[in-house]
Design a protein around this motif. Structure first.
Motif, PDB file in Angstrom:
ATOM      1  N   THR A   4      77.424 -44.386  62.479  1.00 15.71           N
ATOM      2  CA  THR A   4      77.176 -43.474  61.358  1.00 15.71           C
ATOM      3  C   THR A   4      78.399 -42.619  61.083  1.00 15.71           C
ATOM      4  O   THR A   4      78.692 -42.300  59.933  1.00 15.71           O
ATOM      5  CB  THR A   4      75.953 -42.561  61.625  1.00 15.71           C
ATOM      6  OG1 THR A   4      76.178 -41.835  62.821  1.00 15.71           O
ATOM      7  CG2 THR A   4      74.686 -43.377  61.713  1.00 15.71           C
ATOM      8  N   LYS A   7      80.757 -44.789  59.015  1.00 21.14           N
ATOM      9  CA  LYS A   7      80.288 -44.906  57.628  1.00 21.14           C
ATOM     10  C   LYS A   7      80.586 -43.623  56.850  1.00 21.14           C
ATOM     11  O   LYS A   7      81.004 -43.664  55.690  1.00 21.14           O
ATOM     12  CB  LYS A   7      78.783 -45.190  57.590  1.00 21.14           C
ATOM     13  CG  LYS A   7      78.425 -46.618  57.911  1.00 21.14           C
ATOM     14  CD  LYS A   7      76.933 -46.804  57.765  1.00 21.14           C
ATOM     15  CE  LYS A   7      76.531 -48.231  58.050  1.00 21.14           C
ATOM     16  NZ  LYS A   7      75.087 -48.430  57.894  1.00 21.14           N
ATOM     17  N   LYS A   8      80.352 -42.495  57.494  1.00 18.94           N
ATOM     18  CA  LYS A   8      80.595 -41.201  56.856  1.00 18.94           C
ATOM     19  C   LYS A   8      82.085 -41.033  56.538  1.00 18.94           C
ATOM     20  O   LYS A   8      82.460 -40.581  55.464  1.00 18.94           O
ATOM     21  CB  LYS A   8      80.112 -40.093  57.786  1.00 18.94           C
ATOM     22  CG  LYS A   8      79.972 -38.752  57.132  1.00 18.94           C
ATOM     23  CD  LYS A   8      79.374 -37.772  58.108  1.00 18.94           C
ATOM     24  CE  LYS A   8      78.810 -36.580  57.432  1.00 18.94           C
ATOM     25  NZ  LYS A   8      78.225 -35.628  58.368  1.00 18.94           N
ATOM     26  N   LYS A   9      82.925 -41.424  57.491  1.00 20.27           N
ATOM     27  CA  LYS A   9      84.372 -41.319  57.314  1.00 20.27           C
ATOM     28  C   LYS A   9      84.832 -42.235  56.168  1.00 20.27           C
ATOM     29  O   LYS A   9      85.645 -41.850  55.341  1.00 20.27           O
ATOM     30  CB  LYS A   9      85.059 -41.716  58.622  1.00 20.27           C
ATOM     31  CG  LYS A   9      86.522 -41.346  58.687  1.00 20.27           C
ATOM     32  CD  LYS A   9      87.136 -41.826  59.980  1.00 20.27           C
ATOM     33  CE  LYS A   9      87.485 -40.653  60.857  1.00 20.27           C
ATOM     34  NZ  LYS A   9      88.194 -41.049  62.070  1.00 20.27           N
ATOM     35  N   ARG A  10      84.293 -43.454  56.107  1.00 18.31           N
ATOM     36  CA  ARG A  10      84.643 -44.413  55.069  1.00 18.31           C
ATOM     37  C   ARG A  10      84.215 -43.879  53.695  1.00 18.31           C
ATOM     38  O   ARG A  10      84.944 -43.985  52.714  1.00 18.31           O
ATOM     39  CB  ARG A  10      83.966 -45.760  55.364  1.00 18.31           C
ATOM     40  CG  ARG A  10      84.236 -46.847  54.355  1.00 18.31           C
ATOM     41  CD  ARG A  10      85.676 -47.282  54.256  1.00 18.31           C
ATOM     42  NE  ARG A  10      86.074 -47.959  55.471  1.00 18.31           N
ATOM     43  CZ  ARG A  10      87.321 -48.175  55.849  1.00 18.31           C
ATOM     44  NH1 ARG A  10      88.299 -47.772  55.084  1.00 18.31           N
ATOM     45  NH2 ARG A  10      87.613 -48.763  56.967  1.00 18.31           N
ATOM     46  N   ARG A  11      83.028 -43.282  53.619  1.00 20.44           N
ATOM     47  CA  ARG A  11      82.523 -42.726  52.369  1.00 20.44           C
ATOM     48  C   ARG A  11      83.426 -41.583  51.888  1.00 20.44           C
ATOM     49  O   ARG A  11      83.749 -41.497  50.704  1.00 20.44           O
ATOM     50  CB  ARG A  11      81.091 -42.214  52.574  1.00 20.44           C
ATOM     51  CG  ARG A  11      80.319 -42.084  51.297  1.00 20.44           C
ATOM     52  CD  ARG A  11      78.855 -41.718  51.499  1.00 20.44           C
ATOM     53  NE  ARG A  11      78.156 -42.719  52.298  1.00 20.44           N
ATOM     54  CZ  ARG A  11      77.270 -42.443  53.261  1.00 20.44           C
ATOM     55  NH1 ARG A  11      76.954 -41.198  53.538  1.00 20.44           N
ATOM     56  NH2 ARG A  11      76.684 -43.402  53.935  1.00 20.44           N
ATOM     57  N   ILE A  12      83.864 -40.740  52.779  1.00 20.89           N
ATOM     58  CA  ILE A  12      84.755 -39.626  52.429  1.00 20.89           C
ATOM     59  C   ILE A  12      86.089 -40.167  51.929  1.00 20.89           C
ATOM     60  O   ILE A  12      86.654 -39.668  50.949  1.00 20.89           O
ATOM     61  CB  ILE A  12      84.946 -38.675  53.629  1.00 20.89           C
ATOM     62  CG1 ILE A  12      83.636 -37.911  53.885  1.00 20.89           C
ATOM     63  CG2 ILE A  12      86.091 -37.693  53.380  1.00 20.89           C
ATOM     64  CD1 ILE A  12      83.631 -37.094  55.151  1.00 20.89           C
ATOM     65  N   GLN A  13      86.607 -41.220  52.553  1.00 19.18           N
ATOM     66  CA  GLN A  13      87.865 -41.820  52.122  1.00 19.18           C
ATOM     67  C   GLN A  13      87.740 -42.395  50.711  1.00 19.18           C
ATOM     68  O   GLN A  13      88.647 -42.237  49.886  1.00 19.18           O
ATOM     69  CB  GLN A  13      88.285 -42.931  53.099  1.00 19.18           C
ATOM     70  CG  GLN A  13      88.771 -42.417  54.430  1.00 19.18           C
ATOM     71  CD  GLN A  13      89.027 -43.553  55.418  1.00 19.18           C
ATOM     72  OE1 GLN A  13      88.534 -44.656  55.254  1.00 19.18           O
ATOM     73  NE2 GLN A  13      89.796 -43.240  56.462  1.00 19.18           N
ATOM     74  N   ILE A  14      86.635 -43.046  50.426  1.00 17.10           N
ATOM     75  CA  ILE A  14      86.419 -43.633  49.095  1.00 17.10           C
ATOM     76  C   ILE A  14      86.333 -42.531  48.036  1.00 17.10           C
ATOM     77  O   ILE A  14      86.929 -42.636  46.959  1.00 17.10           O
ATOM     78  CB  ILE A  14      85.158 -44.536  49.093  1.00 17.10           C
ATOM     79  CG1 ILE A  14      85.437 -45.800  49.911  1.00 17.10           C
ATOM     80  CG2 ILE A  14      84.741 -44.893  47.673  1.00 17.10           C
ATOM     81  CD1 ILE A  14      84.230 -46.674  50.132  1.00 17.10           C
ATOM     82  N   VAL A  15      85.604 -41.464  48.322  1.00 19.74           N
ATOM     83  CA  VAL A  15      85.481 -40.347  47.378  1.00 19.74           C
ATOM     84  C   VAL A  15      86.848 -39.707  47.143  1.00 19.74           C
ATOM     85  O   VAL A  15      87.225 -39.418  46.002  1.00 19.74           O
ATOM     86  CB  VAL A  15      84.435 -39.315  47.878  1.00 19.74           C
ATOM     87  CG1 VAL A  15      84.514 -38.031  47.068  1.00 19.74           C
ATOM     88  CG2 VAL A  15      83.049 -39.901  47.833  1.00 19.74           C
TER      89      VAL A  15
END
Length: 151
Positions: A4, A7-15
């Protein structure tokens, strides 16, 4: 738990990447459009605060009566007024058919050495039309009079 967090880190990178792309694209669009934006000025505004010689802008008002002089070739000079001030204008080219003294006009060009050097001249296209900026400038000077609607 590690999954998790990943996933959170990847989501922040995409944003963050999306935000950076948006800022860059907005800056590029603004940079590309900077030459296409021409601000409108009335003759009174030009007289009060002359723009820089390299700034392209639009000027509008009425062609001053008795000021239209046709020079050698296609060069024409005249004065444009809003009732408060008048600015000398030179233009090389073919004028619109409806261009004449005491009629509304809008020109695009530069103000160099006290003269507006127009690269384009537009004249009103019928008896009732005048650009909104010109009407506003003439009303501000108390010169504009509403024409009676024809029936």
């Amino acid at each position: 738990m590690a999954l998790t967090s990943l996933k959170k880190k990847r989501r922040i990178q995409i944003v963050a990447l999306t935000a950076v792309a948006l800022v860059i694209s907005t800056a590029l669009i603004g940079y590309a459009m900077r030459d296409g934006i021409n601000f409108f000025r009335s003759p009174s505004q030009v007289a009060e605060e002359p723009p820089a010689p390299n700034e392209v802008f639009r000027i509008g008002g009425l062609v001053e009566e008795g000021s239209l002089v046709r020079g050698q070739g296609e060069t024409i000079s005249f004065r444009v007024t809003d009732g408060g001030a008048s600015v000398p204008v030179t233009y090389t080219g073919v004028l619109p058919d409806l261009f004449e003294e005491n009629q509304g006009m809008v020109g695009t060009g530069r103000y160099v050495n006290g003269t507006f050097e127009a690269s384009e001249i537009l004249a009103k296209h019928d008896e009732t039309y005048m650009p909104k900026e010109v009407v506003d400038a003439l009303k501000e000077q108390g010169v504009y009079q509403e024409s009676a609607p024809e029936s």
